[in-house]
Design a protein around this motif. Structure first.
Motif, PDB file in Angstrom:
ATOM      1  N   LEU A  23       0.833  -1.183   0.000  1.00 37.17           N
ATOM      2  CA  LEU A  23       0.000   0.000   0.000  1.00 37.17           C
ATOM      3  C   LEU A  23       0.875   1.243   0.000  1.00 37.17           C
ATOM      4  O   LEU A  23       2.018   1.231   0.427  1.00 37.17           O
ATOM      5  CB  LEU A  23      -0.911  -0.006   1.223  1.00 37.17           C
ATOM      6  N   VAL A  24       0.305   2.323  -0.449  1.00 43.12           N
ATOM      7  CA  VAL A  24       1.117   3.495  -0.745  1.00 43.12           C
ATOM      8  C   VAL A  24       0.781   4.654   0.165  1.00 43.12           C
ATOM      9  O   VAL A  24      -0.367   5.073   0.223  1.00 43.12           O
ATOM     10  CB  VAL A  24       0.860   3.944  -2.207  1.00 43.12           C
ATOM     11  N   PRO A  25       1.735   5.177   0.899  1.00 45.45           N
ATOM     12  CA  PRO A  25       1.465   6.384   1.665  1.00 45.45           C
ATOM     13  C   PRO A  25       1.353   7.582   0.756  1.00 45.45           C
ATOM     14  O   PRO A  25       1.650   7.506  -0.429  1.00 45.45           O
ATOM     15  CB  PRO A  25       2.683   6.498   2.592  1.00 45.45           C
ATOM     16  N   THR A  26       0.928   8.687   1.298  1.00 43.17           N
ATOM     17  CA  THR A  26       0.794   9.901   0.512  1.00 43.17           C
ATOM     18  C   THR A  26       2.072  10.713   0.607  1.00 43.17           C
ATOM     19  O   THR A  26       2.311  11.377   1.599  1.00 43.17           O
ATOM     20  CB  THR A  26      -0.372  10.757   1.045  1.00 43.17           C
ATOM     21  N   PRO A  27       2.937  10.647  -0.394  1.00 39.76           N
ATOM     22  CA  PRO A  27       4.180  11.406  -0.292  1.00 39.76           C
ATOM     23  C   PRO A  27       3.942  12.880  -0.549  1.00 39.76           C
ATOM     24  O   PRO A  27       3.363  13.250  -1.571  1.00 39.76           O
ATOM     25  CB  PRO A  27       5.053  10.807  -1.400  1.00 39.76           C
ATOM     26  N   PRO A  28       4.322  13.751   0.382  1.00 36.89           N
ATOM     27  CA  PRO A  28       4.130  15.178   0.135  1.00 36.89           C
ATOM     28  C   PRO A  28       5.099  15.660  -0.920  1.00 36.89           C
ATOM     29  O   PRO A  28       6.231  15.196  -0.983  1.00 36.89           O
ATOM     30  CB  PRO A  28       4.435  15.816   1.496  1.00 36.89           C
ATOM     31  N   PRO A  29       4.684  16.547  -1.789  1.00 36.68           N
ATOM     32  CA  PRO A  29       5.594  17.060  -2.792  1.00 36.68           C
ATOM     33  C   PRO A  29       6.688  17.912  -2.168  1.00 36.68           C
ATOM     34  O   PRO A  29       6.506  18.510  -1.115  1.00 36.68           O
ATOM     35  CB  PRO A  29       4.677  17.921  -3.690  1.00 36.68           C
ATOM     36  N   ALA A  30       7.822  17.947  -2.846  1.00 35.66           N
ATOM     37  CA  ALA A  30       8.901  18.803  -2.371  1.00 35.66           C
ATOM     38  C   ALA A  30       8.465  20.259  -2.417  1.00 35.66           C
ATOM     39  O   ALA A  30       7.783  20.686  -3.337  1.00 35.66           O
ATOM     40  CB  ALA A  30      10.133  18.597  -3.244  1.00 35.66           C
ATOM     41  N   ARG A  31       8.877  21.022  -1.427  1.00 35.87           N
ATOM     42  CA  ARG A  31       8.504  22.434  -1.370  1.00 35.87           C
ATOM     43  C   ARG A  31       9.626  23.254  -1.962  1.00 35.87           C
ATOM     44  O   ARG A  31      10.745  23.276  -1.483  1.00 35.87           O
ATOM     45  CB  ARG A  31       8.253  22.823   0.088  1.00 35.87           C
ATOM     46  N   ALA A  32       9.324  23.919  -3.034  1.00 35.58           N
ATOM     47  CA  ALA A  32      10.358  24.663  -3.746  1.00 35.58           C
ATOM     48  C   ALA A  32      10.691  25.972  -3.048  1.00 35.58           C
ATOM     49  O   ALA A  32      11.779  26.481  -3.160  1.00 35.58           O
ATOM     50  CB  ALA A  32       9.911  24.938  -5.183  1.00 35.58           C
ATOM     51  N   ARG A  45      12.638  13.514   1.652  1.00 37.96           N
ATOM     52  CA  ARG A  45      12.815  12.156   2.166  1.00 37.96           C
ATOM     53  C   ARG A  45      11.499  11.398   2.132  1.00 37.96           C
ATOM     54  O   ARG A  45      11.440  10.222   1.761  1.00 37.96           O
ATOM     55  CB  ARG A  45      13.371  12.196   3.598  1.00 37.96           C
ATOM     56  N   ARG A  46      10.423  12.067   2.523  1.00 38.42           N
ATOM     57  CA  ARG A  46       9.110  11.418   2.493  1.00 38.42           C
ATOM     58  C   ARG A  46       8.697  11.093   1.063  1.00 38.42           C
ATOM     59  O   ARG A  46       8.065  10.063   0.803  1.00 38.42           O
ATOM     60  CB  ARG A  46       8.076  12.314   3.164  1.00 38.42           C
ATOM     61  N   LEU A  47       9.044  11.966   0.143  1.00 36.67           N
ATOM     62  CA  LEU A  47       8.735  11.716  -1.260  1.00 36.67           C
ATOM     63  C   LEU A  47       9.430  10.443  -1.740  1.00 36.67           C
ATOM     64  O   LEU A  47       8.828   9.590  -2.395  1.00 36.67           O
ATOM     65  CB  LEU A  47       9.165  12.922  -2.094  1.00 36.67           C
TER      66      LEU A  47
END
Length: 418
Positions: A23-32, A45-47
């Protein structure tokens, strides 16, 4: 005061599942922009962790392509996570292309033994799943229960089911890393309490804290529509879509929003309450206390009540769907009208959010008449370019959407770590 609620005895069978794709967690997008450098590295890292849970072991180059990060950034972050014990290197995940030469060095999750738990609390049932550390469901159980009027008793039942399901899965309760739970009501982000207008027997109950005390493991909670949305995006009809509206049509009407690949909950956790959009000032009083809510017109109980006088047999949801499939003219008309009513509210939402997909889930999500009604209304009332950009479809996960979303959320809680 403890509320005693009679639970109808039922024959219960544990369902064992083979290990499947994680199952897939919700990876937050990188914040530019904005935030500290460490905030940015944490998000990245979470991504990377999200992609590893999604697709299994990958090389650093593959992680760079999947995440959109530079090869240098990926290598640096992977080295940090290896040092922190979150990931490890392996050469056993995949043979070298061509079948010869040294196998590639891959990065995989360094998953500890044990697993996670998912809990789906609906208005009339409790469903529990025990899963491995990456989310493969090992055993599952479901019971009918009067949830609305009995918060503490419901959580007692859930805790008992968790222990029994873990035993059936061969997992030790002490090795549960986290539990994800959904409830059929909004969760206030400030207090972590549920809306007692919708669940009157849950007044003063903090579901996550109460279940934590019963199972001695971290618990994270969200409402059922949000977790249904998460599951359909990660494993179901909306896989690969970043901007999705999920609508659950059941005893009530709920919706979950996924924007930019992440579940959007709003400032206080009340985002997505489509069922309580007012469609008539002089309509019936809703259980939320307002008058004329969409839910008072198109919920499953309302549709069954409106059709019952035209049928000698007692109508149930399965029978209603069978009649729809059999092209019963009256049933199709009522369900199509319901879909059109829902679609008009969704058309306004589409004009605001411009999603690429609308997923209709819950028991009524499989009705072709409802889907066609929603599609017609979106085409009629949304801006033409917005309507053209959005696909309207039935959910794929049906009654298991919420439990899969709960397990996914628990996996995300564990893999996010920092």
């Amino acid at each position: 005061m403890r509320v005693n609620v009679e639970c109808r005895p039922a024959r219960r069978t544990f369902i064992r599942f083979p290990q499947k794709r994680a199952l897939v967690p919700t990876p937050p997008p990188a914040r530019a922009r904005g935030g500290s450098l460490e905030d940015l590295r944490r998000a990245n890292r979470r991504l990377i962790l999200g992609h590893l849970v999604t697709d299994g072991p990958q090389s650093r180059a593959e992680l760079a392509r999947a995440s959109g990060l530079s090869a240098t950034t990926v290598s640096s972050l992977v080295n940090e996570m290896i040092a922190g014990g979150q990931v490890r290197e392996t050469t056993t995940g995949r043979p070298h292309k061509g079948g010869s030469g040294r196998p590639p060095v891959l990065v995989e999750l360094a998953t500890p033994p044990g697993g996670v738990v998912g809990v789906d609390i609906g208005h009339g049932h409790v469903r529990v799943a025990a899963a491995g550390p990456t989310g493969g469901v090992l055993a599952e159980d479901v019971r009918r229960f009067d949830v609305d009027t009995a918060g503490p008793s419901t959580l007692d039942v859930a805790a008992t089911m968790i222990r029994e399901t873990l035993a059936a899965a061969g997992l030790d309760p002490d090795d549960v890393h986290a539990a994800g739970m959904c409830v059929p009501a909004p969760i206030d982000r400030e207090t972590s309490m549920v809306s007692t207008g919708i669940l009157p027997g849950w007044r003063g109950v903090n579901p996550a804290r109460e279940l934590e005390q019963r199972i001695q493991a971290p618990v994270i909670v969200d409402n059922d529509a949000n977790l249904g949305a998460l599951a359909e995006v990660r494993h179901g009809a909306a896989h690969g879509h970043q901007d999705v509206v999920y609508v659950k049509l059941a005893s009530g009407v709920g919706s979950g929003l996924v924007l930019g690949g992440r579940v959007h909950r709003g400032a206080t956790g009340m985002a997505g309450e489509l069922g309580h959009v007012q469609i008539g000032e002089d309509g019936d009083v809703c259980r939320c206390g307002n008058r004329g809510c969409l839910e008072t017109r198109v919920s499953a109980r309302q549709l069954l009540a409106s059709l019952q006088p035209a049928h000698d047999e007692e109508l149930t949801l399965p029978r209603l769907l069978a009649l729809d499939e059999a092209r019963d003219a009256g049933v199709r008309r009522v369900l199509s009208d319901a879909g059109t009513t829902i679609g008009r509210a969704l058309a306004d939402l589409c004009n605001h959010l411009n999603p690429s997909m609308i997923v209709i889930g819950g028991p009524l999500g499989s009705s072709g008449s409802v889907i066609r009604g929603v599609r017609h209304a979106v085409d009629r009332y949304a801006q033409p370019a917005t309507a053209e950009a959005v696909e309207v479809t039935s959910g794929q996960l049906r009654e298991r959407a919420e439990i899969m979303g709960a397990v996914t959320m628990a996996v995300a809680m564990v893999t996010a770590g920092d």
